[in-house]
Design an enzyme around this catalytic site. Structure first.
Site, PDB file in Angstrom:
ATOM      1  CB  CYS A  65      27.909  15.210  78.237  1.00  0.00           C
ATOM      2  SG  CYS A  65      28.203  16.446  76.999  1.00  0.00           S
TER       3      CYS A  65
ATOM      4  CD  GLU B 229      55.251   4.589  64.847  1.00  0.00           C
ATOM      5  OE1 GLU B 229      55.205   3.824  63.858  1.00  0.00           O
ATOM      6  OE2 GLU B 229      55.715   4.246  65.957  1.00  0.00           O
TER       7      GLU B 229
ATOM      8  CG  HIS C  21      31.848  15.612  74.229  1.00  0.00           C
ATOM      9  ND1 HIS C  21      31.870  15.081  72.954  1.00  0.00           N
ATOM     10  CD2 HIS C  21      30.968  16.636  74.185  1.00  0.00           C
ATOM     11  CE1 HIS C  21      31.043  15.771  72.188  1.00  0.00           C
ATOM     12  NE2 HIS C  21      30.481  16.723  72.900  1.00  0.00           N
TER      13      HIS C  21
HETATM   14 ZN    ZN Z   1      29.165  18.209  72.368  1.00  0.00          ZN
END
Ligand code: ZN
Length: 213
Positions: free
Chosen positions: A82, A123, A100
């Site tokens: 990531c 809201e 994530h």
């Molecule tokens: Zn992922």
């Protein structure tokens, strides 16, 4: 287990550990997926790939510089796939934290929307910086890839194309959410998750969350 109360830690390593426990309890980082990265004073703190986020320890984190070079590595573990995706938000949005999540609400929301997630007149929109109750909140949805790192280019393109969004959804996968610091990233993630769930449940009840009442 830290529960869902506000974290007590202030140091990024401890904060990430505590936040991961909270996110695990919410079902956002189960099965080792997902996580949060914090950027502070030119340093980026990140969990290694494939670790159980609820059992993460402060010394297990990687520390990188703003260019993505590793400054400190844990004894064991591999840098997360990531990383380039977190850096998209650091670089293109000057984010202070990126989260994530593999939340089931985010995943389901991508099934009932096309290339954009859209809601209005709720809201919880007010928890997203720059968005009011009457506004349309739009989040780009990018298509998933077999390998997470292959999302980097389409995520960057979506961030550029949607300058008002603080998130990018990934079809049948989850969501990337950021904020100017970890507090805002967490607030955004909670409000977005509510809106994802609201959109799905409203559809089941015959309401269209993308349209004004
Ligand atoms: Zn992922």
């Amino acid at each position: 287990m830290a529960g869902t109360s506000a974290p007590t830690a202030t140091e990024p390593r401890e904060l990430i550990v505590e936040l991961c426990q909270q996110f695990y309890a919410q079902g956002w980082v189960s099965g080792t997926g997902g996580g949060i990265s914090i950027r502070e004073n030119g340093r980026v703190y990140m969990a290694p790939s494939g670790v159980q986020k609820e059992r993460l320890r402060p010394e297990e984190l990687f520390v990188l510089d703003d260019a993505g070079e590793v400054l400190e590595a844990p004894e064991r573990g591999k840098l997360s796939a990531c990383a380039p995706l977190f850096y998209n938000a650091f670089r293109l949005r000057d984010a202070g934290a990126v989260l994530h999540s593999h939340s089931i609400n985010a995943m389901l929301a991508t099934l009932i929307h096309g290339s954009e997630f859209r809601v209005t007149h709720l809201e919880m929109l007010k928890g997203i910086r720059g968005t009011g109750y009457h506004d349309d909140l739009v989040i780009p949805i990018i298509e998933n890839t077999a390998h997470e790192c292959d999302l980097a280019d389409s995520m960057a393109a979506a961030i550029e194309a949607y300058p008002k969004s603080h998130a990018v959804l990934v079809r049948r996968h989850g969501v990337y959410v950021w904020g100017k610091d970890w507090v805002e990233a967490k607030t955004h993630a909670e409000c977005y998750d509510y809106l994802f769930e609201a959109s799905v449940r409203m559809k089941q009840l015959g309401f269209d969350a993308s349209k004004a009442p």
